[in-house]
Design an enzyme around this catalytic site. Structure first.
Site, PDB file in Angstrom:
ATOM      1  N   THR A 131      77.790 117.548  19.319  1.00  0.00           N
ATOM      2  CA  THR A 131      78.591 117.483  20.557  1.00  0.00           C
ATOM      3  C   THR A 131      78.077 116.411  21.506  1.00  0.00           C
ATOM      4  O   THR A 131      78.854 115.669  22.115  1.00  0.00           O
ATOM      5  CB  THR A 131      78.578 118.855  21.265  1.00  0.00           C
ATOM      6  OG1 THR A 131      79.117 119.824  20.374  1.00  0.00           O
ATOM      7  CG2 THR A 131      79.401 118.841  22.537  1.00  0.00           C
ATOM      8  N   ASP A 154      85.158 121.465  20.903  1.00  0.00           N
ATOM      9  CA  ASP A 154      84.362 122.560  20.306  1.00  0.00           C
ATOM     10  C   ASP A 154      85.158 123.864  20.372  1.00  0.00           C
ATOM     11  O   ASP A 154      85.241 124.616  19.395  1.00  0.00           O
ATOM     12  CB  ASP A 154      83.042 122.775  21.072  1.00  0.00           C
ATOM     13  CG  ASP A 154      82.121 121.569  21.100  1.00  0.00           C
ATOM     14  OD1 ASP A 154      81.063 121.607  20.479  1.00  0.00           O
ATOM     15  OD2 ASP A 154      82.461 120.558  21.741  1.00  0.00           O
TER      16      ASP A 154
HETATM   17  N1  LIG Z   1      67.015 122.106  22.280  1.00  0.00           N
HETATM   18  C1  LIG Z   1      68.258 122.392  21.855  1.00  0.00           C
HETATM   19  N2  LIG Z   1      69.110 123.088  22.627  1.00  0.00           N
HETATM   20  C2  LIG Z   1      70.365 123.374  22.207  1.00  0.00           C
HETATM   21  N3  LIG Z   1      70.866 123.005  21.024  1.00  0.00           N
HETATM   22  C3  LIG Z   1      70.051 122.314  20.223  1.00  0.00           C
HETATM   23  C4  LIG Z   1      68.722 121.967  20.577  1.00  0.00           C
HETATM   24  N4  LIG Z   1      68.166 121.262  19.577  1.00  0.00           N
HETATM   25  C5  LIG Z   1      69.116 121.185  18.610  1.00  0.00           C
HETATM   26  N5  LIG Z   1      70.236 121.805  19.003  1.00  0.00           N
HETATM   27  C6  LIG Z   1      71.515 121.905  18.273  1.00  0.00           C
HETATM   28  O1  LIG Z   1      71.315 121.606  16.899  1.00  0.00           O
HETATM   29  C7  LIG Z   1      72.302 120.705  16.428  1.00  0.00           C
HETATM   30  C8  LIG Z   1      71.625 119.444  15.939  1.00  0.00           C
HETATM   31  O2  LIG Z   1      70.917 118.840  16.979  1.00  0.00           O
HETATM   32  P1  LIG Z   1      70.518 117.305  16.967  1.00  0.00           P
HETATM   33  O3  LIG Z   1      71.791 116.527  16.924  1.00  0.00           O
HETATM   34  O4  LIG Z   1      69.729 117.083  18.204  1.00  0.00           O
HETATM   35  O5  LIG Z   1      69.702 117.130  15.717  1.00  0.00           O
HETATM   36  C9  LIG Z   1      73.260 120.442  17.585  1.00  0.00           C
HETATM   37  O6  LIG Z   1      74.380 121.261  17.382  1.00  0.00           O
HETATM   38  P2  LIG Z   1      75.756 121.168  18.255  1.00  0.00           P
HETATM   39  O7  LIG Z   1      76.027 119.744  18.536  1.00  0.00           O
HETATM   40  O8  LIG Z   1      76.720 121.822  17.338  1.00  0.00           O
HETATM   41  O9  LIG Z   1      75.533 121.997  19.474  1.00  0.00           O
HETATM   42  C10 LIG Z   1      72.418 120.816  18.794  1.00  0.00           C
HETATM   43  O10 LIG Z   1      73.117 121.280  19.891  1.00  0.00           O
HETATM   44 MG   LIG Z   2      76.566 123.107  20.586  1.00  0.00          MG
HETATM   45 MG   LIG Z   3      78.485 122.756  17.567  1.00  0.00          MG
END
Ligand SMILES: Nc1ncnc2c1ncn2[C@@H]1O[C@H](COP(=O)(O)O)[C@@H](OP(=O)(O)O)[C@H]1O
Ligand SMILES: [Mg+2]
Ligand SMILES: [Mg+2]
Ligand SMILES: [Mg+2]
Length: 308
Positions: free
Chosen positions: A121, A50
């Site tokens: 991630t 990242d």
């Molecule tokens: N409760 C939470 N806390 C932090 N990040 C969240 C979150 N819910 C969703 N996200 C972020 O939104 C993106 C999509 O989430 P998901 O895969 O769960 O659908 C991911 O981005 P990143 O992987 O870029 O951080 C994730 O971290």
């Molecule tokens: Mg993230």
């Molecule tokens: Mg990210």
């Protein structure tokens, strides 16, 4: 010809090469084996991939567009970036495309670039590599106009190291490329949602919409790709967890091909530079041909009330 292309087109063209370079960095970090995981918050990880991918993208774009605002998920650092991480060439195909009149005279000041250097991630750390994407969204005023999604591990089970990965793009009023747009099957409702950030409200929204199938996968970019390629009808995430860098690029491509993305109240997100980063109203994305209003109407009020 190429030098004189309008700013929006040059930004998309340069974002494609920057995203491809970032994808190679993501693969290199994984194959070197030390992910350097840091916990940013609850259920919120950051890895060396990242951090490095963001430095590659932000340095590459700011060298070429020093006055354009770039907002990235991972903050900034002042460390030196290896010279081979800095790419300043552009995708020649994009520079040849006709730019819509409304974007012909856009200035640096009117633009914000939203960068998610590695989306998915959590899945990356668990080896679900095809869920991972690099997202670069180009906003004009408050609207998501251009988007680049690079999927570094596309075809990784069959491809060799030199032909792995793909890059999808879209520009409002221009079109999309890098993939075959498809409509989801009629007479069925397939909903995609989070795999690693579920909550009671997220589940309550799904229950109310009575899907035939639920695809729980990682990444906002990956989920919107399922809509773009006809694998799912809707992306439903009744949580405030996503941020603007998760949705800007996917929204631009989805809209360029006739789909929609809003919060759970039906409002569009603003992508202007002073907007809050958190997508506090949740995310509702629908594929081309889907009735976005049907989903809004059938979401329970109790769920909507949990979201601003
Ligand atoms: N409760 C939470 N806390 C932090 N990040 C969240 C979150 N819910 C969703 N996200 C972020 O939104 C993106 C999509 O989430 P998901 O895969 O769960 O659908 C991911 O981005 P990143 O992987 O870029 O951080 C994730 O971290
Ligand atoms: Mg993230
Ligand atoms: Mg990210
Ligand atoms: Mg993300």
């Amino acid at each position: 010809m190429a030098q004189s292309a309008p700013l929006v087109m040059r930004l998309v063209a340069s974002s494609i090469t920057a995203a491809n370079r970032a994808g190679k960095i993501i693969r290199d970090v994984m194959s070197q084996g030390d992910l350097g995981i840091v916990e940013k918050g609850k259920n919120d990880l950051q890895t060396e991939a990242d951090r490095s991918a963001q430095r590659c993208i932000v340095t590459s774009l700011s060298r070429q567009f020093p006055s354009v605002t770039i907002i990235g998920e991972e903050g900034t650092s002042n460390c030196e970036v290896p010279s081979d991480w800095v790419v300043t060439d552009s995708d020649p195909q994009i520079l040849q495309l006709a730019c819509p009149d409304e974007y012909q005279n856009i200035q640096d000041d009117d633009i914000v670039v939203w960068v998610d250097p590695l989306d998915g991630t959590s899945e990356y750390t668990q080896g679900l590599l095809d869920h991972v994407t690099v997202l670069i969204g180009i906003a004009v005023g408050d609207r998501a106009v251009g988007g680049v999604i690079h999927q570094p591990y596309y075809n990784y089970k069959t491809a060799g190291p030199d032909d792995m990965g793909r890059t999808l793009w879209g520009i409002r009023g221009v079109g999309v490329g890098g993939f075959e747009p498809q409509s989801p099957p009629q007479g069925k409702r397939i909903i995609t949602t989070t795999r690693s950030h579920s909550t009671a409200a997220v589940q309550a929204a799904l229950d109310a919409l009575q899907p035939d199938e639920i695809l729980r996968v990682g990444g906002a970019g990956h989920k919107v790709m399922l809509l773009m390629e006809g694998k799912a009808h809707a992306y439903v995430f009744a949580s405030a967890g996503c941020k603007r860098w998760d949705t800007c690029a996917p929204e631009a491509i989805l809209v360029a091909m006739g789909g929609q993305l809003s919060d759970m109240h039906g409002n569009s997100y603003s992508y202007s530079r002073d907007t809050p980063h958190q997508n506090t109203g949740g995310v509702l994305g629908t594929a081309k041909g889907e009735d976005h209003a049907w989903y809004l109407k059938n979401l329970p009020d109790a769920v909507r009330q949990t979201l601003l």
